[in-house]
Design a protein around this motif. Structure first.
Motif, PDB file in Angstrom:
ATOM      1  N   SER A  34      -4.753 -11.184 -10.995  1.00  0.00           N
ATOM      2  CA  SER A  34      -4.307 -12.321 -10.197  1.00  0.00           C
ATOM      3  C   SER A  34      -2.807 -12.239  -9.970  1.00  0.00           C
ATOM      4  O   SER A  34      -2.061 -11.704 -10.778  1.00  0.00           O
ATOM      5  CB  SER A  34      -4.666 -13.647 -10.878  1.00  0.00           C
ATOM      6  N   LEU A  35      -2.397 -12.764  -8.810  1.00  0.00           N
ATOM      7  CA  LEU A  35      -0.994 -12.806  -8.411  1.00  0.00           C
ATOM      8  C   LEU A  35      -0.596 -14.245  -8.181  1.00  0.00           C
ATOM      9  O   LEU A  35      -1.423 -15.082  -7.820  1.00  0.00           O
ATOM     10  CB  LEU A  35      -0.782 -12.047  -7.102  1.00  0.00           C
ATOM     11  N   GLY A  54       8.330  -5.134   0.625  1.00  0.00           N
ATOM     12  CA  GLY A  54       6.931  -5.148   1.055  1.00  0.00           C
ATOM     13  C   GLY A  54       6.138  -6.293   0.478  1.00  0.00           C
ATOM     14  O   GLY A  54       5.131  -6.714   1.045  1.00  0.00           O
ATOM     15  N   GLY A  55       6.546  -6.779  -0.707  1.00  0.00           N
ATOM     16  CA  GLY A  55       5.967  -7.976  -1.295  1.00  0.00           C
ATOM     17  C   GLY A  55       4.458  -8.009  -1.362  1.00  0.00           C
ATOM     18  O   GLY A  55       3.799  -7.042  -1.758  1.00  0.00           O
ATOM     19  N   LEU A  56       3.901  -9.148  -0.962  1.00  0.00           N
ATOM     20  CA  LEU A  56       2.461  -9.386  -1.061  1.00  0.00           C
ATOM     21  C   LEU A  56       1.670  -8.412  -0.192  1.00  0.00           C
ATOM     22  O   LEU A  56       0.618  -7.908  -0.611  1.00  0.00           O
ATOM     23  CB  LEU A  56       2.164 -10.836  -0.665  1.00  0.00           C
ATOM     24  N   ASP A  57       2.143  -8.139   1.019  1.00  0.00           N
ATOM     25  CA  ASP A  57       1.434  -7.205   1.906  1.00  0.00           C
ATOM     26  C   ASP A  57       1.226  -5.858   1.224  1.00  0.00           C
ATOM     27  O   ASP A  57       0.116  -5.310   1.208  1.00  0.00           O
ATOM     28  CB  ASP A  57       2.223  -6.992   3.199  1.00  0.00           C
ATOM     29  N   ARG A  58       2.311  -5.327   0.685  1.00  0.00           N
ATOM     30  CA  ARG A  58       2.231  -3.992   0.084  1.00  0.00           C
ATOM     31  C   ARG A  58       1.361  -3.994  -1.165  1.00  0.00           C
ATOM     32  O   ARG A  58       0.602  -3.049  -1.399  1.00  0.00           O
ATOM     33  CB  ARG A  58       3.631  -3.479  -0.238  1.00  0.00           C
ATOM     34  N   TYR A  59       1.464  -5.062  -1.971  1.00  0.00           N
ATOM     35  CA  TYR A  59       0.650  -5.112  -3.189  1.00  0.00           C
ATOM     36  C   TYR A  59      -0.840  -5.107  -2.849  1.00  0.00           C
ATOM     37  O   TYR A  59      -1.628  -4.363  -3.437  1.00  0.00           O
ATOM     38  CB  TYR A  59       0.985  -6.356  -4.023  1.00  0.00           C
ATOM     39  N   VAL A  60      -1.223  -5.940  -1.875  1.00  0.00           N
ATOM     40  CA  VAL A  60      -2.649  -6.029  -1.517  1.00  0.00           C
ATOM     41  C   VAL A  60      -3.118  -4.717  -0.882  1.00  0.00           C
ATOM     42  O   VAL A  60      -4.233  -4.258  -1.146  1.00  0.00           O
ATOM     43  CB  VAL A  60      -2.893  -7.228  -0.577  1.00  0.00           C
ATOM     44  N   GLN A  61      -2.284  -4.097  -0.053  1.00  0.00           N
ATOM     45  CA  GLN A  61      -2.656  -2.827   0.551  1.00  0.00           C
ATOM     46  C   GLN A  61      -2.869  -1.752  -0.522  1.00  0.00           C
ATOM     47  O   GLN A  61      -3.808  -0.953  -0.442  1.00  0.00           O
ATOM     48  CB  GLN A  61      -1.572  -2.372   1.542  1.00  0.00           C
ATOM     49  N   LEU A  88     -10.965 -10.703  -2.115  1.00  0.00           N
ATOM     50  CA  LEU A  88      -9.675 -11.365  -2.250  1.00  0.00           C
ATOM     51  C   LEU A  88      -9.906 -12.875  -2.204  1.00  0.00           C
ATOM     52  O   LEU A  88     -10.550 -13.376  -1.279  1.00  0.00           O
ATOM     53  CB  LEU A  88      -8.745 -10.939  -1.120  1.00  0.00           C
ATOM     54  N   LEU A  89      -9.409 -13.579  -3.210  1.00  0.00           N
ATOM     55  CA  LEU A  89      -9.609 -15.028  -3.311  1.00  0.00           C
ATOM     56  C   LEU A  89      -8.251 -15.709  -3.383  1.00  0.00           C
ATOM     57  O   LEU A  89      -7.396 -15.321  -4.181  1.00  0.00           O
ATOM     58  CB  LEU A  89     -10.420 -15.350  -4.569  1.00  0.00           C
ATOM     59  N   SER A  90      -8.026 -16.710  -2.524  1.00  0.00           N
ATOM     60  CA  SER A  90      -6.764 -17.457  -2.569  1.00  0.00           C
ATOM     61  C   SER A  90      -7.033 -18.893  -2.998  1.00  0.00           C
ATOM     62  O   SER A  90      -8.103 -19.448  -2.740  1.00  0.00           O
ATOM     63  CB  SER A  90      -6.063 -17.440  -1.204  1.00  0.00           C
ATOM     64  N   SER A  91      -6.033 -19.486  -3.660  1.00  0.00           N
ATOM     65  CA  SER A  91      -6.192 -20.866  -4.112  1.00  0.00           C
ATOM     66  C   SER A  91      -4.820 -21.489  -4.338  1.00  0.00           C
ATOM     67  O   SER A  91      -3.839 -20.787  -4.597  1.00  0.00           O
ATOM     68  CB  SER A  91      -6.997 -20.913  -5.422  1.00  0.00           C
ATOM     69  N   SER A 126      -7.062 -12.271  -7.085  1.00  0.00           N
ATOM     70  CA  SER A 126      -6.824 -13.679  -6.767  1.00  0.00           C
ATOM     71  C   SER A 126      -5.351 -13.877  -6.444  1.00  0.00           C
ATOM     72  O   SER A 126      -4.483 -13.307  -7.113  1.00  0.00           O
ATOM     73  CB  SER A 126      -7.209 -14.578  -7.939  1.00  0.00           C
ATOM     74  N   VAL A 127      -5.074 -14.688  -5.425  1.00  0.00           N
ATOM     75  CA  VAL A 127      -3.701 -14.998  -5.021  1.00  0.00           C
ATOM     76  C   VAL A 127      -3.510 -16.505  -5.124  1.00  0.00           C
ATOM     77  O   VAL A 127      -4.211 -17.282  -4.474  1.00  0.00           O
ATOM     78  CB  VAL A 127      -3.420 -14.526  -3.575  1.00  0.00           C
TER      79      VAL A 127
END
Length: 539
Positions: A520-521, A339-346, A478-481, A358-359
């Protein structure tokens, strides 16, 4: 045992392998011939899953070695493919194929593959999803299953968020459920410009407001009694509302429940010549704010960029930090197969104690695609919940920071997003703040690096704290960088987990509307073979 149409398709493909066709035009002719033999229309994919699977086999695996065909005929591979399709999570079939490859090394039950099986699977999934989009019915089935999974979590999340609000606000904990609903309605009415005359509790399971609602004519108002009830809004509540309308010389009455309204109550309201109206709290918000055009834009953008067919799951990791000294002690890895990133954020979305995530990832790893993919999935669930009268998930607002690089405040940035770019008719910026604090929104700030590039460190830190103003009680941000703006992992952690103070003297974290509860991830790279880079356009 495989369905007959799949077995027949693989048998026909086996004959093609025995007499391979090299010319592309002749190959297409052979594909059409096989499709017609199975009574499949070469111009229109079928609507049932088994026929669609056979169709994809014919189009994608024509000319593949016999061992590959036997793999796709395997009942366990087919079942895992179906489960992956229904759940919109392709890790299940990837894991099954991986196991089959390992097993084949020892048993040779499929034979010598003579091909890159993992890449073949990626190509087959891409082809299948392209056919799904052309046939639409299976696509709708997959979305419905995916949406149902999200909606199952919404009610639990709403309850957990309310419990958390009661802990943070002792005064709210002392109120009855009807009084809490009335308080939320009062705050909402104030934000959208309704004026309050009076509030009272006419019964044990209800609380009332008398408000003035602006009409279409400037300076004119309608007097409305709003009855907020605990549990389901029933006919006896409308009887009470009828007496309150007469007793307060009101133009009409609104019955408001958190969620449930009986069918008889809706029917009576529809036949009342506008004397009564029945609303869930979400429907009350709909009177003033229409997010549908934005959601339509989001979904069309996902389709235009082919994210819906070419997105692949991503892995991520999270440093486990010792709170005593701030040093990492271990790493938690969240693999795409699970599930990776999808599952973690969900999962993060369901945690009411965490407001900001933060991602981080390198250029081209898929941060923007993930933002759009995840938002689209949530938006589909929101639309479905609205149509079915179910509790709605948060509305995902994707805000590409590169489009707002010249904005110097979060209020200016969001005002530009709402009022100019997407024409979302909020009466004021205060309406956004109320929705944000009520847990109705997911803010996705995509590309913090767009604000961080070509500026000094102090300005970058100030920009972060400006964005952090959106992290209010009830919010999810949710913040991406990109990682390249942070030469050291600790520097990224310290800033994106709000440990770096504002560069301007006198501005502290306590000056913000709330504590910034953050984590943060880091996205982890996958090989070109696993990602299927050759078939995926640049993100």
């Amino acid at each position: 045992m495989a369905p007959e149409i799949i077995t027949t398709a693989l048998g026909a493909l086996g004959k093609v392998v025995a007499d391979p066709v090299k010319d592309s035009a002749m190959r297409r002719t052979a594909v059409i011939k096989i499709l017609k033999r199975l009574h499949l229309d070469p111009n229109q994919p079928p609507k049932d899953f088994e026929s669609l699977y056979a169709y994809a086999l014919i189009e994608e695996l024509n000319g593949q070695p016999p061992a590959v065909l036997r793999l796709f005929e395997d009942q366990y591979v087919q079942r895992s493919f179906r489960r992956s399709f229904d759940a919109d999570d392709w890790s299940t079939v990837r894991n099954e194929v991986e196991l089959a490859i390992q097993r084949n090394r020892e048993t040779l039950e499929f034979g010598h593959f003579g091909a890159d099986v993992e890449q073949t699977l990626v190509n087959f999934i891409t082809k299948f999803q392209e056919l799904v989009n052309r046939s639409r019915d299976p696509h709708s089935t997959r979305l419905e299953n995916k949406v149902d999974a999200i909606l199952k979590e919404v009610t639990k999340t709403r309850k957990a968020e309310e419990a958390h609000r009661l802990v943070e606000n002792p005064e709210r904990a002392c109120a009855t459920p009807a009084e809490r609903l009335r308080d939320d309605a009062r705050i909402w009415f104030g934000a959208v410009g309704y004026t309050l005359e009076q509030e009272w509790a006419p019964s044990d399971d209800s609380a009332a407001l008398l408000v003035n609602v602006p009409t279409r004519r400037p300076g004119r108002f309608d007097r409305v009694v709003v009855l907020c009830v605990d549990g389901e809004l029933g006919l006896h509540h409308l009887d009470l509302l009828d007496s309150l309308i007469a007793g307060n010389n009101a133009a009409e009455g609104w019955g408001v429940a958190q969620l449930r309204i009986s069918e008889a109550s809706r029917r009576r309201a529809a036949d009342s010549d506008d004397r009564f109206s029945c609303f869930s709290f979400d429907e009350l918000i709909d009177l003033e704010v229409n997010f549908e055009p934005y959601i339509d834009w989001l979904q069309s953008e996902v389709e235009k960029r082919m994210i819906n067919t070419r997105y692949v799951p991503l892995s991520c990791r999270k440093d486990e930090i010792n709170p005593a000294n701030g040093e990492p002690v271990d790493v938690s890895n969240y693999h795409w197969q699970s599930g990776g990133l999808d599952r973690y954020v969900q999962t993060w979305l369901t945690d009411p104690t965490k407001k900001h995530l933060s991602v981080l990832g390198e250029f081209g790893m898929g941060k923007s695609w993930f933002s759009m993919h995840f938002a689209s999935k949530l938006a589909e669930a929101w639309k479905d919940a609205k149509s079915r009268g179910l509790p709605r998930p948060r509305i995902p607002l994707v805000i590409p920071l590169r489009d707002y690089a010249k904005q110097t405040s979060v209020s200016g940035l969001l005002s530009e997003f709402f009022f100019n770019k997407h024409k979302i008719g909020l009466r004021s910026y205060d309406v956004f703040r109320v929705l944000n604090r009520m847990g109705r929104l997911l803010l996705i700030f995509d590309g913090f690096d767009e604000m961080a590039s070509r500026i000094d460190r102090n300005t970058m830190v100030a920009n972060f704290w400006e964005l952090a103003k959106a992290v209010e009680p009830g919010a999810k941000v949710l913040l991406s960088s990109r990682t390249e703006h942070f030469p050291e992992a600790k520097e990224a952690r310290d800033l994106l987990e709000a440990r770096v103070p504002h560069p301007r003297p006198g501005i502290h974290r306590t000056a913000l509307p709330s504590r910034l509860l953050s984590s943060s991830l880091s996205m982890t790279p996958r090989s070109r073979r696993c990602l299927g880079i050759s078939s995926v356009p640049k993100r």
